[in-house]
Structure formats: structure tokens, C-alpha cells
Motif scaffolding. Structure first.
Motif, PDB file in Angstrom:
ATOM      1  N   LEU A 288      11.143  18.502 -29.831  1.00 34.07           N
ATOM      2  CA  LEU A 288       9.847  18.638 -30.474  1.00 34.07           C
ATOM      3  C   LEU A 288       8.767  18.555 -29.399  1.00 34.07           C
ATOM      4  O   LEU A 288       8.580  17.510 -28.764  1.00 34.07           O
ATOM      5  N   GLY A 289       8.071  19.640 -29.180  1.00 38.64           N
ATOM      6  CA  GLY A 289       7.040  19.678 -28.163  1.00 38.64           C
ATOM      7  C   GLY A 289       5.786  18.941 -28.590  1.00 38.64           C
ATOM      8  O   GLY A 289       5.564  18.680 -29.781  1.00 38.64           O
ATOM      9  N   VAL A 290       4.939  18.608 -27.608  1.00 41.95           N
ATOM     10  CA  VAL A 290       3.706  17.906 -27.938  1.00 41.95           C
ATOM     11  C   VAL A 290       2.754  18.793 -28.726  1.00 41.95           C
ATOM     12  O   VAL A 290       1.799  18.302 -29.341  1.00 41.95           O
ATOM     13  N   ASP A 291       3.022  20.100 -28.738  1.00 44.99           N
ATOM     14  CA  ASP A 291       2.203  21.004 -29.554  1.00 44.99           C
ATOM     15  C   ASP A 291       2.651  21.028 -31.005  1.00 44.99           C
ATOM     16  O   ASP A 291       2.121  21.784 -31.823  1.00 44.99           O
ATOM     17  N   GLY A 292       3.637  20.189 -31.340  1.00 48.93           N
ATOM     18  CA  GLY A 292       4.082  20.060 -32.725  1.00 48.93           C
ATOM     19  C   GLY A 292       5.112  21.070 -33.165  1.00 48.93           C
ATOM     20  O   GLY A 292       5.446  21.142 -34.351  1.00 48.93           O
ATOM     21  N   LYS A 293       5.671  21.841 -32.217  1.00 48.58           N
ATOM     22  CA  LYS A 293       6.658  22.870 -32.556  1.00 48.58           C
ATOM     23  C   LYS A 293       8.019  22.522 -31.979  1.00 48.58           C
ATOM     24  O   LYS A 293       8.129  22.074 -30.831  1.00 48.58           O
ATOM     25  N   LEU A 294       9.055  22.741 -32.788  1.00 47.76           N
ATOM     26  CA  LEU A 294      10.419  22.560 -32.306  1.00 47.76           C
ATOM     27  C   LEU A 294      10.797  23.712 -31.388  1.00 47.76           C
ATOM     28  O   LEU A 294      10.435  24.870 -31.637  1.00 47.76           O
ATOM     29  N   GLN A 295      11.560  23.395 -30.348  1.00 42.68           N
ATOM     30  CA  GLN A 295      11.982  24.432 -29.419  1.00 42.68           C
ATOM     31  C   GLN A 295      13.397  24.151 -28.932  1.00 42.68           C
ATOM     32  O   GLN A 295      13.916  23.037 -29.048  1.00 42.68           O
ATOM     33  N   LEU A 296      14.005  25.184 -28.382  1.00 43.73           N
ATOM     34  CA  LEU A 296      15.336  25.096 -27.789  1.00 43.73           C
ATOM     35  C   LEU A 296      15.331  26.010 -26.571  1.00 43.73           C
ATOM     36  O   LEU A 296      15.091  27.212 -26.706  1.00 43.73           O
ATOM     37  N   ASP A 297      15.587  25.441 -25.406  1.00 43.36           N
ATOM     38  CA  ASP A 297      15.526  26.200 -24.163  1.00 43.36           C
ATOM     39  C   ASP A 297      16.902  26.709 -23.750  1.00 43.36           C
ATOM     40  O   ASP A 297      17.897  25.956 -23.760  1.00 43.36           O
ATOM     41  N   LEU A 298      16.930  27.982 -23.361  1.00 45.88           N
ATOM     42  CA  LEU A 298      18.082  28.557 -22.670  1.00 45.88           C
ATOM     43  C   LEU A 298      17.629  28.954 -21.273  1.00 45.88           C
ATOM     44  O   LEU A 298      16.427  29.030 -20.988  1.00 45.88           O
ATOM     45  N   ASN A 299      18.583  29.243 -20.412  1.00 42.01           N
ATOM     46  CA  ASN A 299      18.289  29.791 -19.095  1.00 42.01           C
ATOM     47  C   ASN A 299      19.147  31.020 -18.879  1.00 42.01           C
ATOM     48  O   ASN A 299      20.355  31.000 -19.155  1.00 42.01           O
TER      49      ASN A 299
END
Length: 333
Positions: A288-299
Motif C-alpha cells: 500500500l503506497g503512501v498515495d493510498g493505492k495498492l501496488q505490486l512491482d515486477l522487474n
């Protein structure tokens, strides 16, 4: 304007009073129509064409075969080989956005981002507009085989920025099954390293009309990330501030990134796992980012971060409020 004044005040000699009256009446109306056209059309010619969103982002890839597998098979984006000496494939989440891959100028170099491209409804009009504002621009736009028209400029820190007017020959629509394999249908932002925020604000805000969408940092009161939204759409560019003077390749690859949007990060994780992807042991990939949105990182195979992010917030954002409309999934194709 001098010629207009002379035309309006001229008198014809050697004619009867009646003919002079008729001629003068014609001159009167011609003069006022001409002035009206100048007054009305001059501001229109100075208007800035629309900038509607992210068009494309170009990264460097050392192993093209591995990268094709990542973007086509794992992400499910339409693969369009372009051929030519550079072998620069395109990967489309929708008919109007793509990631392009190029061989790096130096194999294994740390910097993996080539450029960010934005969509406009009038490439040549925007080129002329920026030229009138004093920005160095090429003498003409470039026309591609698909009919798209584009030109390249540089931001104040020397980063290439491209503007593209879409052509009429979009990539053919994938099959319904292929469309359903796309993990995301919309690249909603791109980010890159920025050292001088004021200089970039002059470029993006003052010249191009972008506006502040959100800003915040890892700690309350800090500003590490600045989102500047396009003037005529919902996509944005993200300034990645305050990297070390000599950042590592990993730091650069994290900062220079794209963010495909999704409705649900939980659904995304399930789809990834069905395709053989595995999260790091003992670590929840959903953040959960500080901007209030859930995220999932790939590379990707070269380490470039692909920041999958939900379109909507799940909590009130830290640091500042969002000031523009949120992006949504693309329905194109």
C-alpha cells in the motif's frame, strides 16, 4: 496592420461621386471583414494542441528474447516486431500505447530508459507552438509507416521527450483470447529521475500545461515523488527526486519505470501465479503506497520496474490530495 490601414483609408480618384461612394462602401466592409478574421484567428493559431496521455515508453534491453517473453507472455501485451537494424519490438496493452525495446548503446549500461512519449492530437501544431515559446524543436515532424507523426525535444535535464499524433494504421486487434490475457490495458504513468524540480516544472507546467496531480514522500513532510498530470487526460509523469549523485543500476531501474493500471492487485497476483510467477519467499508483494493505492512491482529481465498500481485509492492518501480525474482501464481494441 499597416497594409490594412492603408487599404481602409485609400480613396479612388477620377471617378464620379457615386462610384467613389460605392467603392468606398466596398472598401469599408472588406476592411472590417479582414480585421475581424485577423482578430478571431490569431489567438486560435497560438492555442496549444491537446496532450492526452502517455503514448509510449522506450527502454533498453540486453537480451531481447527474454524481454519478449516477459512483455508478451507474462504481461500478455500484443507483440509487434518492427524489423530493421535495431530490431525494436513494440508491446501494446491497447491500440494507442506501447513499450518499445532497443539494444543499449553500450551493453550492460546502468541507464535503461531511452525516452517517454506523449500523445497529442496535432504533432506539427504542438511543434510550432513550442518553437514560438522558444523551445528548440526540429524543423519538421517525422511520419512513420503507420501514419503517425512525431517530433522529439529534450527536457531541461537533457532527457528525450517525444510527442506523437497517432496514425490511422493501428495494430490489428488481437483475438478475444489474447485480449483476455492482458494483465493491464492502460499504462497510466511513467517516471524518471529528476534533479531540478523547478526546471522540470517550467517545462511540463509552464510550457506544456501539465498540472500537479499529487506529491509526497516516504516520510510525512518530505516530497520525494511529484506527479504531473497531462492537461487533457488522466495519465501523468512522475518526478523521482533525490537519488544519490551516482545511483546504482538497481536504483535507476526502480526510478525509471512505468505503471500499468489494474482494478485489483489481488487479481493480478493470482493471474501472475497462474503463469508461473512466484513472489519472494516470506514477503507480501502487495504494497500500500503512501498515495493510498495498492501496488505490486515486477522487474523486467533488465531490472526495469513495472509498477502495477490500482486505479483507485483504498485509503486517504498521505501528504496531499489528488487534484485531477483518476485513470481507468482502457476499452480500446
Amino acid at each position: 496592420m499597416i497594409a490594412i490601414t492603408r487599404r481602409c483609408s485609400s480613396e479612388r480618384v477620377g471617378r464620379s461621386s457615386f462610384l467613389r461612394w460605392i467603392s468606398g462602401l466596398g472598401d469599408y466592409f472588406l476592411c472590417r471583414v479582414t480585421i475581424f478574421l485577423i482578430v478571431v484567428t490569431a489567438p486560435l493559431s497560438a492555442q496549444k494542441p491537446a496532450i492526452t496521455g502517455i503514448s509510449h515508453v522506450v527502454f533498453y534491453a540486453d537480451d531481447m528474447a527474454q524481454s519478449v517473453t516477459f512483455y508478451e507472455q507474462l504481461l500478455g501485451w500484443k507483440y509487434v516486431p518492427t524489423g530493421g537494424t535495431n530490431n525494436a519490438p513494440h508491446f501494446y496493452p491497447n491500440h494507442a500505447q506501447y513499450v518499445e525495446l532497443l539494444p543499449p548503446p553500450v551493453a550492460g549500461q546502468d541507464h535503461r530508459l531511452d525516452l517517454v512519449g506523449f500523445a497529442t492530437n496535432d504533432a506539427d501544431g504542438l511543434r510550432r507552438y513550442l518553437a514560438a515559446k522558444g523551445l528548440p524543436v526540429p524543423d519538421s515532424v517525422r511520419t512513420e509507416p503507420d501514419g503517425s507523426r512525431s517530433f522529439l525535444v529534450h527536457d531541461p535535464e537533457g532527457n528525450p521527450v517525444e510527442f506523437t499524433e497517432q496514425g490511422k494504421k493501428s495494430p490489428a486487434s488481437p483475438s478475444p483470447a489474447a485480449l483476455g490475457r492482458r494483465l493491464s490495458t492502460h499504462i497510466m504513468h511513467a517516471g524518471y529521475v529528476v534533479k531540478d524540480r523547478a526546471a522540470l516544472d517550467h517545462f511540463y507546467k509552464d510550457l506544456l500545461g501539465f498540472h500537479l496531480y499529487w506529491q509526497g514522500g516516504a516520510k510525512e513532510g518530505d516530497i520525494d515523488w511529484v506527479m504531473m498530470q497531462v492537461p487533457d487526460g488522466s495519465d501523468w509523469i512522475e518526478y523521482m527526486l533525490y537519488l544519490p549523485i551516482n545511483p546504482s543500476r538497481a536504483a535507476l531501474a526502480s526510478a525509471d519505470h512505468i505503471a500499468p493500471g489494474v482494478d485489483s492487485v489481488a487479481t493480478l497476483q493470482r493471474q501472475l501465479e497462474e503463469r508461473g510467477w512466484k513472489a519472494q519467499a516470506g514477503k507480501n508483494p502487495q504494497v500500500l503506497g503512501v498515495d493510498g493505492k495498492l501496488q505490486l512491482d515486477l522487474n523486467d529481465p533488465d531490472g526495469t520496474r513495472i509498477e502495477f498500481m490500482e486505479f483507485r485509492t483504498t485509503r486517504t492518501p498521505c501528504c496531499s490530495s489528488f487534484t485531477g480525474k483518476p485513470p481507468t482501464a482502457s476499452t480500446d481494441w
